[in-house]
Design an enzyme around this catalytic site. Sequence first.
Site, PDB file in Angstrom:
ATOM      1  N   GLY A  14       0.843  -1.180  -0.003  1.00  0.00           N
ATOM      2  CA  GLY A  14      -0.264   0.137   0.000  1.00  0.00           C
ATOM      3  C   GLY A  14       1.087   1.346  -0.031  1.00  0.00           C
ATOM      4  CE1 TYR A  15      -2.031   6.461  -1.571  1.00  0.00           C
ATOM      5  CE2 TYR A  15      -3.180   4.648  -0.856  1.00  0.00           C
ATOM      6  CZ  TYR A  15      -3.142   5.661  -1.366  1.00  0.00           C
ATOM      7  OH  TYR A  15      -4.072   6.133  -2.448  1.00  0.00           O
ATOM      8  CB  ALA A  16       2.931   2.593   4.745  1.00  0.00           C
ATOM      9  CG  ASN A  39       0.363  -6.348  -1.813  1.00  0.00           C
ATOM     10  OD1 ASN A  39       0.154  -5.743  -0.535  1.00  0.00           O
ATOM     11  ND2 ASN A  39      -0.386  -5.964  -2.659  1.00  0.00           N
ATOM     12  CD  GLU A 169     -13.094  11.554  -0.039  1.00  0.00           C
ATOM     13  OE1 GLU A 169     -12.701  10.216   0.017  1.00  0.00           O
ATOM     14  OE2 GLU A 169     -12.180  12.492  -0.295  1.00  0.00           O
ATOM     15  CG  ASP A 296      -4.596   3.080   7.397  1.00  0.00           C
ATOM     16  OD1 ASP A 296      -4.113   4.166   7.650  1.00  0.00           O
ATOM     17  OD2 ASP A 296      -5.486   2.891   6.458  1.00  0.00           O
ATOM     18  CD  GLN A 313      -1.022  15.168   4.901  1.00  0.00           C
ATOM     19  OE1 GLN A 313      -0.564  15.998   4.800  1.00  0.00           O
ATOM     20  NE2 GLN A 313      -2.342  14.997   5.012  1.00  0.00           N
TER      21      GLN A 313
END
Length: 396
Positions: A14-16, A39, A169, A296, A313
């Site tokens: 993921g992002y991290a 992953n 959203e 997360d 972020q």
Amino acid sequence: MEFEKKKVVILGGGYAGLMTAVTLQKKVHPSRIEIVLVNKNDYHYFTTKVHEMGAGTVTPEAIKLPIRELIDPDRVTFIQDEVTGIDLERREITCQHHTLHYDFIVFGIGGTPKTFSIPGLDEHAFFLFDWEGSYRLREHIEDQFLEYSQQPLGQLNIVIGGTGFTGMEFIHELNDRIPIFCKLYGVNREEVHIIVIESNQHILQGYPEAIVMDAVNSLKKMDCEYICGTPVERVEKAVVILQDGTKIETKTFIWAGGIKGHPLLAEHGFDLLDGRVKLNEYCEVPGYPDVYVLGDASVSFNERGEPYPPTAQIAIQQGQYCAYNIGMKIYGQPAKPFHYIYRGMVMSLGNRNASGLVYDHHVNGRFGSFMKWVIEMRYYFMLGGLSLVRKEWKQR
Ligand SMILES: Cc1cc2nc3c(=O)[nH]c(=O)nc-3n(C[C@H](O)[C@H](O)[C@H](O)COP(=O)(O)OP(=O)(O)OC[C@H]3O[C@@H](n4cnc5c(N)ncnc54)[C@H](O)[C@@H]3O)c2cc1C
């Protein structure tokens, strides 16, 4: 001079996790490090856009990219597998099809939906959380329109639980999409009801007032009902029951009630907050200098001791920092503590509207939407340079 190569195993693309891998491959010389990325899928998906895919406003392919195209295969070994267990004593990672050993381990496995032990939620709700879940939701919503067009009994209720960032959203994306489904399946718009349930007295509890006001104004223009201050009691097949006894019939209940930590990290005696691992100022697990937990799956705190909310972020910044920290350890240098730079937040309110704060400046409307896109493009650039930005640009 010969150096002992250190093996860094990154769990989660993921992002991290991905940001750790792409930064390590650039910053640490191949003679010093072996990088392995694990992953469960062979793609990286944009969690920040799963609400768009779930509502059907973008295609499933538009929010994912093959991991092998984002990493340098000469530097990073990618393993598609699901991690099932960790033995920190033996430095051993068990996956469904592999067993791996490490010198440094980086957990970037994200969290899991927070369900507050509400009976029936796991079985009957849809979760706006990952690519697979959003895909299932997308297919289901379209099936519901088809079913309703063939057998128009009662009304077509779509119920959303939770009015945080994700819930808000999604509601707006859905509102954009419904007229298209109505036209496609010959359903009257008046027969489709969006119902939003929030246990707090107000939507977007804890968010800056400017964002809350924009969201409230936007909701007022939409054809949707919202029920605040009434928590969900339980969920049964085709019905949501609230604590005040209200029963809402629906085959589509979407839960957006926040996230908690990953179950893989629950069994090691780590200090946890809501299942998320508390970190020291180096993004390490206290007492384990070779174990990093990012994004997360973890929680870090500001100077006032308040937890930062889980965002892409912070996950991205932690990924970059973790690569730097591991590099410093490998080169025998002291590392500076992690310092999170908060750049604000922008929440989409449909295709042409958004609200947020960019470095504390309030942005909204079309300009807000543009800023949201700029933030996304910045991430693409960090991940894959200009070629990735160009690719995305062409898709729009
Ligand atoms: C609808 C929505 C909108 C959002 N919008 C924003 C926004 O605008 N701005 C913002 O900053 N944040 C936003 N967020 C939050 C943000 O997406 C998350 O904070 C971010 O994805 C966390 O990154 P991560 O790397 O920790 O985890 P993830 O991105 O969830 O990645 C975890 C990865 O680990 C993999 N994995 C999990 N378990 C295993 C296992 N056992 N074995 C192998 N692999 C595994 C998963 O497949 C996944 O690839 C949004 C979230 C949602 C749901």
